[in-house]
Design a protein around this motif. Structure first.
Motif, mmCIF file in Angstrom:
data_model
loop_
_atom_site.group_PDB
_atom_site.id
_atom_site.type_symbol
_atom_site.label_atom_id
_atom_site.label_comp_id
_atom_site.label_asym_id
_atom_site.label_seq_id
_atom_site.Cartn_x
_atom_site.Cartn_y
_atom_site.Cartn_z
ATOM 1 N N VAL A 4 50.625 41.819 31.167
ATOM 2 C CA VAL A 4 50.231 43.017 30.406
ATOM 3 C C VAL A 4 48.817 42.800 29.857
ATOM 4 O O VAL A 4 48.587 41.903 29.047
ATOM 5 N N SER A 6 45.478 44.377 27.948
ATOM 6 C CA SER A 6 44.989 45.513 27.157
ATOM 7 C C SER A 6 43.636 45.204 26.543
ATOM 8 O O SER A 6 43.330 44.044 26.246
ATOM 9 N N ALA A 7 42.839 46.229 26.426
ATOM 10 C CA ALA A 7 41.498 46.155 25.828
ATOM 11 C C ALA A 7 40.674 45.009 26.399
ATOM 12 O O ALA A 7 39.899 44.363 25.694
ATOM 13 N N ASP A 20 37.454 47.737 28.227
ATOM 14 C CA ASP A 20 38.670 48.417 27.764
ATOM 15 C C ASP A 20 39.703 48.640 28.881
ATOM 16 O O ASP A 20 40.230 49.732 29.039
ATOM 17 N N THR A 22 43.183 48.410 30.671
ATOM 18 C CA THR A 22 44.611 48.304 30.378
ATOM 19 C C THR A 22 45.350 48.345 31.703
ATOM 20 O O THR A 22 45.088 49.232 32.524
ATOM 21 N N MET A 24 49.232 46.811 33.831
ATOM 22 C CA MET A 24 50.495 46.101 33.733
ATOM 23 C C MET A 24 50.996 45.811 35.148
ATOM 24 O O MET A 24 50.893 46.681 36.012
ATOM 25 N N GLY A 56 39.802 40.445 24.619
ATOM 26 C CA GLY A 56 40.899 41.412 24.661
ATOM 27 C C GLY A 56 42.214 40.669 24.714
ATOM 28 O O GLY A 56 42.331 39.588 24.131
ATOM 29 N N SER A 57 43.177 41.231 25.424
ATOM 30 C CA SER A 57 44.476 40.577 25.477
ATOM 31 C C SER A 57 45.001 40.532 26.914
ATOM 32 O O SER A 57 44.934 41.527 27.649
#
Ligand code: ATP
Length: 233
Positions: A4, A6-7, A20, A22, A24, A56-57
């Protein structure tokens, strides 16, 4: 295993190239990354592999990977097959498939059997130097080498580049079989029509940003793909 993101932003030196992001990828899913040359597709895979600066993640199940080293990302099960193959031309097919070091002789033999079932041609070419294989066979060997690392998430950067149409279709069928075995696949492919045929989700990138995402039937035929490819020129 679920990836997953994100950002996510990433780039080279001080310049950010993707922003940015995103996305999955779940077990058994094929997620296609589409977009014109230079849109940032390869940069996303490099960021997820941990080989370029990123922020980010990036979560693998419950584990945050944004600061994890490239080596530990592979250990965690995220394996990248870069564009342009990356096999050892001077080594035989068999040697290429032994050079991945699983740590267990029995496990390695099982994995070799498994990849040869997916790519039967590799068994036929076992004692030939990889450099003498056709383009399609070398690409299959590159994917097979990645599978020897037992990925949970496999990232493929234009695996069909330069392959004849029939070989390309064969390779895509094998990618489908790999996903059916529970591996999540993140796929870059220039031929949008072909990748949308096997993808469960698709993301369209333009100038380093996701401009559309969804199921292939939501994206294909809407005109947004053509627009993104044209607007980039
Ligand atoms: P392609 O299909 O051409 O590989 P792509 O969508 O994968 O396209 P990227 O390779 O991610 O695009 O490139 C995105 C941007 O990053 C481009 O503007 C490119 O010039 C830049 N870029 C790529 N690699 C580097 C690098 N090693 N150093 C600096 N900038 C780079």
């Amino acid at each position: 295993m679920k990836l997953v993101v994100s950002a996510l932003s990433a780039g080279y030196g001080n310049s950010r190239v993707v922003h940015d992001i995103t996305l999955m990828v779940g077990p058994g899913e094929i997620v296609a990354l589409l977009g014109a040359n230079g849109a940032g597709k390869t940069t996303i895979l490099r960021a997820l592999s941990g080989i370029i600066p990123r922020a980010g993640s990036i979560r693998l199940d419950d584990r945050e990977m944004i600061d994890v080293s490239a080596r530990d990302i592979v250990r965690a099960g995220v394996v990248h097959v870069p564009q342009g193959r990356g096999t050892f031309g001077g080594l035989t097919v068999g040697e290429n498939l032994s050079a991945t070091q699983t740590g267990s002789v029995v496990r390695e033999a099982e994995l070799r059997d498994k990849v040869c079932r997916l790519f039967p041609i590799l068994r036929e070419r076992w004692t030939q130097p990889a450099g003498e294989l056709s383009g399609g066979e070398q690409q299959m060997l590159a994917v097979a080498r990645a599978l020897m690392l037992e990925p949970r998430i496999l990232m493929l950067d234009e695996p069909s580049l330069g392959l004849a149409p029939l070989i390309r279709i064969e390779l895509f069928e094998t990618i489908r079989a790999i996903a059916a075995d529970g591996i999540g696949v993140l796929l870059i492919e220039q031929n949008a029509d072909l990748s949308l045929k096997i993808a469960s989700q698709a993301l369209l990138l333009s100038h380093g940003r996701v401009v559309a995402s969804g199921r292939p039937d939501e994206i294909a035929g809407s005109g947004i793909i053509e627009e993104a490819y044209l607007n980039h020129a």
